[in-house]
Design an enzyme around this catalytic site. Structure first.
Site, short mmCIF file in Angstrom:
data_model
loop_
_atom_site.label_atom_id
_atom_site.label_comp_id
_atom_site.label_asym_id
_atom_site.label_seq_id
_atom_site.Cartn_x
_atom_site.Cartn_y
_atom_site.Cartn_z
N CYS A 69 0.87 -1.18 0.00
CA CYS A 69 0.00 0.00 0.00
C CYS A 69 0.90 1.22 0.00
CB CYS A 69 -0.92 0.02 1.23
SG CYS A 69 -1.88 1.53 1.38
N CYS A 221 -5.30 5.41 -4.10
CA CYS A 221 -4.56 4.15 -3.91
C CYS A 221 -3.15 4.40 -4.40
CB CYS A 221 -5.24 3.01 -4.69
SG CYS A 221 -4.28 1.48 -4.71
#
Length: 317
Positions: A69, A221
């Site tokens: 991430c 994201c």
């Protein structure tokens, strides 16, 4: 068990972050916290590492674990660097140990970190993706979706399907919603699901909207923005180097360099602390609850920054 959590965000991709031990059931904790606080996209667990300054594990709101991430890694980078009194560190993730470093603040106030995004693969079996007998899929339409949208598949290492779309498909998200939802249920193409991003070139950069596997539409994201910058460079939409990437949660810089067969990616953006939260966690969830929340003042500075930089992308959000 009482825990102290930091509520944090990178580009408004929001998480609870804390130091933990390897043996705990963090998938269940992510599910519990997301049911209590629907603003979050998951949790970031900072663990001891034998090969790096720390180890990061990421759990989505549905309890699934992500291999990486990028937005979360910036927040972990800040925590580890401040904890250890350093400006650069190495963070172990599921697929690679990644270099992170503190950068000059975005506007003299916002804590800013740069993180390496790696490994990179265009092999469909790395996502995995199955489509006819293809081994790669770069900048070509998927006819069963549209003859007009060029799609590319890449893992960095999270799996991404990236479409270059006109502004109309950013304003009306129903097309993206339909196919992203389909690809993240049982289907013949992505056995483990996939992050689906729609990318539109704008002045001085690109705008990216992402439907994140295990989460749904998200403000941002990190790996999707970096993968989108890479695909945009490969397609000739923007030059190699620093790519400005706008998203519903703000803006980041993605550095894309390519020499012969070597590609290097770096994601730079905010690592903002929102609040300190005391949480009571029970494995059954019966007595799990937030005990107290102490707001921090960093979000005010971030909102001022976003008001300055999102004029170009406001048409999409």
């Amino acid at each position: 068990m009482e825990m102290t959590l930091l509520k944090v965000h990178g580009s408004m991709n929001t998480f609870y972050m804390f130091e933990g031990e390897e043996h705990e059931d963090y998938a269940q904790l992510a599910i519990q916290l997301s049911s209590i606080d629907q603003d979050i996209d998951g949790i970031l667990v900072i663990l001891p590492s034998t090969i790096a300054h720390a180890k990061m594990r990421v759990f989505n709101t549905d309890g699934s674990e992500a291999s990486m991430c990028g937005n979360g890694l910036r927040c972990v980078a800040r925590f580890v660097c401040e904890r250890d009194g350093v400006t650069e560190a190495v963070i172990e993730t599921m697929k690679a140990s990644l270099h992170v470093k503190k950068e000059e603040t975005l506007n003299d106030k916002i804590e800013t970190y740069a993180v390496e995004i790696s490994p990179i693969s265009f092999a469909l079996n790395s996502l995995p993706m199955s489509y006819l007998s293809n081994s790669e899929w770069l900048h070509k339409p998927l006819p069963f979706i549209s003859e007009e949208i060029p799609f590319s598949a890449v893992s960095v290492p999270n799996p991404h399907l990236i479409g270059i779309v006109p502004a109309a498909l950013q304003k009306d998200t129903s097309h993206q919603q339909k196919w992203a939802h389909y690809f993240n249920e049982e289907n013949n193409y992505f056995s483990d699901g996939v992050n689906v991003s729609y990318v539109t070139p704008i002045e001085n950069g690109i705008f990216v909207r992402t439907y994140e596997r295990g989460v749904g539409f998200t403000n941002a994201c990190g790996t999707a923005m970096t993968a989108s910058a890479l695909i945009s460079c490969l397609a000739g939409l923007v030059p190699y180097g620093d790519v400005t990437v706008y998203n519903p949660g703000g803006m980041v810089k993605c550095a894309v360099s390519k020499t012969e067969d070597t590609i290097r990616l770096q994601l730079t953006g905010n690592a903002t602390y929102l609040s300190v939260v005391k949480f009571n966690w029970s494995s059954s969830g019966e007595n799990s609850c937030i005990l107290s929340t102490e707001p921090l003042d960093e979000q005010t500075d971030y909102k001022e920054f976003i008001e300055q930089v999102t004029t170009l992308s406001s048409q999409f959000v």
